[in-house]
Design an enzyme around this catalytic site. Structure first.
Site, mmCIF file in Angstrom:
data_model
loop_
_atom_site.group_PDB
_atom_site.id
_atom_site.type_symbol
_atom_site.label_atom_id
_atom_site.label_comp_id
_atom_site.label_asym_id
_atom_site.label_seq_id
_atom_site.Cartn_x
_atom_site.Cartn_y
_atom_site.Cartn_z
ATOM 1 N N ASP A 7 0.827 -1.277 0.074
ATOM 2 C CA ASP A 7 -0.041 -0.118 0.063
ATOM 3 C C ASP A 7 0.942 1.146 0.012
ATOM 4 O OD1 ASP A 7 0.876 0.521 2.531
ATOM 5 O OD2 ASP A 7 -1.091 0.503 3.715
ATOM 6 N N CYS A 64 3.503 -2.834 3.934
ATOM 7 C CA CYS A 64 2.690 -1.689 4.359
ATOM 8 C C CYS A 64 3.435 -1.108 5.293
ATOM 9 C CB CYS A 64 1.075 -2.281 4.865
ATOM 10 S SG CYS A 64 0.972 -3.456 6.147
ATOM 11 N N THR A 66 2.976 -1.263 8.864
ATOM 12 C CA THR A 66 3.648 -2.084 9.882
ATOM 13 C C THR A 66 3.940 -3.570 9.457
ATOM 14 O OG1 THR A 66 1.222 -2.556 10.414
ATOM 15 C CG2 THR A 66 2.417 -0.925 11.817
ATOM 16 N N HIS A 97 9.833 -22.765 10.925
ATOM 17 C CA HIS A 97 8.836 -23.431 11.835
ATOM 18 C C HIS A 97 7.292 -23.261 11.296
ATOM 19 C CE1 HIS A 97 11.100 -22.763 15.822
ATOM 20 N NE2 HIS A 97 11.752 -23.616 15.081
ATOM 21 N N HIS A 132 7.038 -29.507 13.831
ATOM 22 C CA HIS A 132 6.136 -28.396 12.883
ATOM 23 C C HIS A 132 5.142 -28.726 11.865
ATOM 24 C CE1 HIS A 132 8.772 -25.762 15.170
ATOM 25 N NE2 HIS A 132 9.676 -26.427 15.035
HETATM 26 C C1 RB5 Z 1 -1.627 3.018 6.486
HETATM 27 O O1 RB5 Z 1 -1.368 4.278 6.757
HETATM 28 C C2 RB5 Z 1 -1.420 2.122 7.370
HETATM 29 O O2 RB5 Z 1 -2.317 1.851 8.335
HETATM 30 C C3 RB5 Z 1 -0.952 0.750 6.759
HETATM 31 O O3 RB5 Z 1 -0.044 0.886 5.791
HETATM 32 C C4 RB5 Z 1 -0.645 -0.779 7.721
HETATM 33 O O4 RB5 Z 1 0.389 -0.412 8.537
HETATM 34 C C5 RB5 Z 1 -1.723 -1.232 8.272
HETATM 35 O O5 RB5 Z 1 -1.431 -2.269 9.053
#
Ligand code: RB5
Length: 148
Positions: A7, A64, A66, A97, A132
């Site tokens: 994203d 993304c 996180t 694993h 596993h």
């Molecule tokens: C977008 O702002 C952010 O929420 C997305 O990139 C991601 O981190 C969501 O988990």
């Protein structure tokens, strides 16, 4: 062959990862997004998860902010095992694993050097099997029960 998607939070890192894959002569398909314009991570997680689920692509990389939203969404697809990874050791274990077929990366928290170390470890690691395998079978059973 790797399916890759991001994203807006992962766009820049995705572009750098593509350069790394090209240098390594690893084939990939980019499922977007194609700019830093704000968008929604489920769109790209769905495309990459379907590409891997269908076995058209062996592995997937999702980026993304996180890595969490991408992995939560991707894991809604039967047969997909995905988690957000932030260092070499967890990347290795994710394959060894959990036999993860998609890795999610936190584009806002790691740079390309870290991403390369993580990807190298994940791509080179092998599933350990043994105990596993039994745990993966338990995942398959709950998928059969809970997913159509
Ligand atoms: C977008 O702002 C952010 O929420 C997305 O990139 C991601 O981190 C969501 O988990």
């Amino acid at each position: 062959m790797i399916a890759i998607g991001a994203d807006h939070g992962g766009y820049k890192l995705k572009e750098e990862i593509k350069k790394y894959l090209e240098e390594q002569e690893i084939e990939y398909k980019d499922f977007g997004t194609y700019s830093e314009e704000r968008t929604d991570y489920p769109i790209y997680a769905e495309q990459v998860a379907k590409a891997v689920q269908s076995k058209e692509y062996e592995k997937g990389i999702l980026v993304c902010g996180t890595g969490f939203g991408m992995s939560i969404f991707a894991n809604k697809f039967k047969g997909i095992r995905c988690a957000s990874c932030w260092n070499e050791e967890v990347a290795k274990l994710l394959k060894a694993h959990n036999d993860a077929n998609i890795i999610a990366l936190p584009g806002r928290f790691i740079n390309i050097s870290q991403a390369v170390v993580i990807l190298r470890a994940w791509l080179a690691a092998e599933f350990m099997g043994g105990r596993h395998t039994e745990r993966l079978q338990m995942i398959e059973e709950i998928e059969k029960k809970n997913m159509k």
